[in-house]
Scaffold this active site. Structure first.
Site, PDB file in Angstrom:
ATOM      1  CE  LYS A 173      -1.907   2.540   3.259  1.00  0.00           C
ATOM      2  NZ  LYS A 173      -2.022   3.786   2.415  1.00  0.00           N
ATOM      3  CD  GLU A 248      14.117   1.559   8.525  1.00  0.00           C
ATOM      4  OE1 GLU A 248      14.484   2.416   8.908  1.00  0.00           O
ATOM      5  OE2 GLU A 248      14.663   0.341   8.566  1.00  0.00           O
ATOM      6  CB  CYS A 282      12.958  10.140   7.255  1.00  0.00           C
ATOM      7  SG  CYS A 282      13.969   8.877   6.013  1.00  0.00           S
ATOM      8  CD  GLU A 384       9.516  13.188  11.593  1.00  0.00           C
ATOM      9  OE1 GLU A 384       8.489  12.415  11.939  1.00  0.00           O
ATOM     10  OE2 GLU A 384      10.386  12.747  10.823  1.00  0.00           O
TER      11      GLU A 384
HETATM   12  P1  NAD Z   1       2.115   7.914   8.123  1.00  0.00           P
HETATM   13  O1  NAD Z   1       2.674   7.298   9.435  1.00  0.00           O
HETATM   14  O2  NAD Z   1       1.053   8.760   8.423  1.00  0.00           O
HETATM   15  O3  NAD Z   1       1.861   6.885   6.941  1.00  0.00           O
HETATM   16  C1  NAD Z   1       2.757   6.136   6.389  1.00  0.00           C
HETATM   17  C2  NAD Z   1       1.988   5.034   5.699  1.00  0.00           C
HETATM   18  O4  NAD Z   1       1.389   4.063   6.667  1.00  0.00           O
HETATM   19  C3  NAD Z   1       0.921   5.348   4.783  1.00  0.00           C
HETATM   20  O5  NAD Z   1       0.813   4.591   3.666  1.00  0.00           O
HETATM   21  C4  NAD Z   1      -0.387   5.493   5.462  1.00  0.00           C
HETATM   22  O6  NAD Z   1      -1.516   5.177   4.933  1.00  0.00           O
HETATM   23  C5  NAD Z   1      -0.018   4.187   6.534  1.00  0.00           C
HETATM   24  N1  NAD Z   1      -0.830   4.181   7.621  1.00  0.00           N
HETATM   25  C6  NAD Z   1      -1.265   5.132   8.364  1.00  0.00           C
HETATM   26  N2  NAD Z   1      -2.040   4.468   9.387  1.00  0.00           N
HETATM   27  C7  NAD Z   1      -1.868   3.317   9.438  1.00  0.00           C
HETATM   28  C8  NAD Z   1      -2.325   2.281  10.296  1.00  0.00           C
HETATM   29  N3  NAD Z   1      -2.912   2.624  11.437  1.00  0.00           N
HETATM   30  N4  NAD Z   1      -1.951   1.021  10.057  1.00  0.00           N
HETATM   31  C9  NAD Z   1      -1.612   0.817   8.788  1.00  0.00           C
HETATM   32  N5  NAD Z   1      -1.219   1.511   7.985  1.00  0.00           N
HETATM   33  C10 NAD Z   1      -1.178   3.061   8.410  1.00  0.00           C
HETATM   34  O7  NAD Z   1       3.575   8.677   7.619  1.00  0.00           O
HETATM   35  P2  NAD Z   1       3.643   9.760   6.502  1.00  0.00           P
HETATM   36  O8  NAD Z   1       3.065  10.975   7.190  1.00  0.00           O
HETATM   37  O9  NAD Z   1       3.131   9.184   5.393  1.00  0.00           O
HETATM   38  O10 NAD Z   1       5.103   9.875   6.541  1.00  0.00           O
HETATM   39  C11 NAD Z   1       5.921  10.669   7.131  1.00  0.00           C
HETATM   40  C12 NAD Z   1       6.575  10.148   8.153  1.00  0.00           C
HETATM   41  O11 NAD Z   1       7.337   8.879   7.614  1.00  0.00           O
HETATM   42  C13 NAD Z   1       7.592  10.839   8.901  1.00  0.00           C
HETATM   43  O12 NAD Z   1       7.646  10.635  10.416  1.00  0.00           O
HETATM   44  C14 NAD Z   1       9.223  10.382   8.512  1.00  0.00           C
HETATM   45  O13 NAD Z   1       9.969  10.853   9.449  1.00  0.00           O
HETATM   46  C15 NAD Z   1       8.663   9.100   8.082  1.00  0.00           C
HETATM   47  N6  NAD Z   1       9.767   8.436   7.253  1.00  0.00           N
HETATM   48  C16 NAD Z   1      10.754   7.352   7.747  1.00  0.00           C
HETATM   49  C17 NAD Z   1      11.702   6.900   7.018  1.00  0.00           C
HETATM   50  C18 NAD Z   1      12.744   6.101   7.511  1.00  0.00           C
HETATM   51  O14 NAD Z   1      13.415   5.708   6.679  1.00  0.00           O
HETATM   52  N7  NAD Z   1      13.008   5.806   8.786  1.00  0.00           N
HETATM   53  C19 NAD Z   1      11.726   7.305   5.572  1.00  0.00           C
HETATM   54  C20 NAD Z   1      10.918   8.063   5.051  1.00  0.00           C
HETATM   55  C21 NAD Z   1       9.806   8.656   5.927  1.00  0.00           C
END
Ligand code: NAD
Length: 480
Positions: A173, A248, A282, A384
């Protein structure tokens, strides 16, 4: 208007509900396509297809699997311009950035794991004349891959590539905020020769579609990249089901600049590491600690360079900073700039919303923002923000800056600038982060372990680590 479809069992299909969500172009603020509002029925269909395809895919000769994944990577490369434009429109990032970083990296991810899987080995443990142990690695089964919006195709492929190369079938997804390039990839699967059901892509909301993947009993492993709070919810759901979990998560990365740093390079790279991709990586540094002896000089040079960064239409080649990914995220970033002011910070540049006018008048743009005068432990420096906002602070000693760097709940990446080799080693060993860059930033070798400590995640991606994650290790003991 275009309607994105799910890829289930080799077919592009509408969601069971018949409902769609709006997909916005962040540079114009307008809806430009629709995303399936998938629910547990779509996920159940995708998991069934993946489960049915597993015997064929996992037993296929790995050379053949590898060739299919290489074909997929070549097809993305062939469509580089189309993918880059789609990524830019969907996410708001400059099109030149999508073309030079995001899409080439998606190609490399697939190519890297397609070839890495040909070079795996397993260990044996001989018990002299008594017995021989050897390890078998077998794919775990159906893998769930969930990715965020900041590097859409880059991170989507960073997950599906090792899963597929390891012999797993996948239900993936992408973020509902940036679904387009995953959809374009699903259109190429048939031509690449991916057998039906091997890769399924279900679009929709995290709380509905994502949660249905995480909680499905037939999904054996979850590879997730996203926010720390979401990671917590996923861990709480998946852990009692004993699924393999790779998380991650977020970061609040320190950049540490010592007085003996190569000044020009440290300034220039710190600007990049603060504001690339609108600060929505990130790995971006968001807390810059500068040794007091060069604080004023660094501050002046840094702010001068930041003021030159052009913010504007992501489709223009001279825009260095594009649009913030969504209205909601723009509001979040602006609320942190307001908080920084309330906490006593001084805005040295930026700090406001920008209106580039024309077709971008209703887009989401924020000027790159540099703040000084905040304490290391205030909320602005602990939470963050994930946008074009950095805080700069002076320090006097190694011990002091180490305690600042390690003071947050996060531990993803750090950047160190010094010419003193002993200090670089000393500090690298003590900084609580999974990735340390010394005199550089974002220099990536895909073979290296990638991931965070503390609230930044559990497990490591990259190299053979990621292939192993999607496999079960089994010891076979043969008595002579
Ligand atoms: P998010 O956690 O809101 O969403 C990430 C993904 O998870 C999306 O596909 C979303 O639809 C899904 N999701 C949301 N709630 C869920 C649930 N309850 N169950 C299953 N899936 C769910 O994050 P975002 O806003 O899309 O991305 C930004 C975040 O990602 C920032 O905190 C950033 O630091 C982090 N990030 C981390 C890395 C890394 O490698 N550590 C890389 C890129 C981004």
């Amino acid at each position: 208007m275009q309607k994105i479809q799910n890829l289930i069992n080799g077919e592009l299909v509408a969601p069971q509900s018949g409902e769609y969500l709006e997909n916005f172009n962040p540079a114009t603020g307008e809806v430009y396509s629709f995303i399936p509002d998938s629910d547990e029925r779509d996920v159940a269909n995708a998991v069934k297809a993946a489960k049915d395809a597993f015997p064929l895919w996992s037993n296929m000769q790995k050379e053949k699997r590898s060739a299919i994944l290489i074909r997929l990577s070549e097809l993305i490369q062939k469509n580089l311009d189309k993918f880059a434009l789609a990524e830019s429109i969907d996410n708001g990032k400059p099109v030149w950035l999508a073309k030079s970083v995001d899409i080439p990296r998606a190609v490399s991810n697939l190519h890297f794991y397609a070839t890495a899987s040909l070079h795996t080995h397993t260990e044996t443990h001989a018990m002299e004349a008594t017995a021989l142990n050897y390890t078998l690695n077998t794919p775990v089964g159906v893998a769930g891959c969930i990715s965020p919006w900041n590097l859409p195709l880059y991170l989507f492929t960073w997950k599906i590539a090792p899963a597929l190369a390891a012999g797993c079938t996948v239900v993936a997804k992408p973020s509902e905020i940036t679904p387009m390039t995953a959809y374009l990839l699903s259109e190429l699967c048939e031509e690449a020769g991916v057998p039906k059901g091997v890769l399924n892509i279900v679009h929709g909301l995290g709380t509905k579609t994502g949660m249905a993947i995480v909680s499905h009993p037939d999904v054996a492993a979850i590879s997730f990249t996203g926010g720390t709070k979401t990671g917590e919810v996923i861990a709480r759901t998946a852990a009692p089901m004993f699924k393999k979990l790779s998380l991650e998560l977020g970061g609040k990365n320190p950049n540490i600049i010592f007085g003996d740093a190569d000044f020009e390079k440290a300034v220039h790279t710190s600007v990049r590491s603060s504001f690339s991709n609108q600060g929505e990586i990130c790995l971006c540094g968001s807390r810059i600690f500068i040794e007091r002896s060069i604080y004023e000089k660094f501050k002046t040079a840094f702010v001068d360079e930041v003021k030159k960064l052009k913010v504007g239409d992501p489709l223009n080649d001279d825009s260095w900073i594009g649009a913030i990914v969504s209205k909601q995220h723009k509001e979040k970033i602006l609320s942190y700039i307001k908080l920084a002011r309330e906490e006593g910070g001084t805005i040295l540049c930026g700090g406001e919303e920008i209106n580039p006018g024309g077709k971008n008048a209703k887009g989401y743009f924020i000027s790159p923002t540099v703040i000084e005068g905040l304490s290391f432990d205030c909320r602005t420096n602990q939470e963050e923000i994930f946008g074009p906002v950095v805080s700069i602070m002076p320090f006097d000693t190694e011990e002091e800056v180490l305690s600042y760097a390690n003071s947050t709940q996060y531990g993803l990446a750090a950047t160190l600038w010094t010419q003193n080799l002993s200090r670089a080693h000393r500090m690298s060993a003590k900084i609580q982060c999974g990735i340390i860059w010394v005199n550089c930033w974002l220099l990536r070798d895909l073979r290296t372990p990638f991931g965070g400590m503390k609230g930044s995640g559990v497990g490591r991606e990259g190299g053979f680590e990621a292939l192993k994650f999607f496999m079960e290790e089994k010891n076979v003991c043969i008595k002579f």
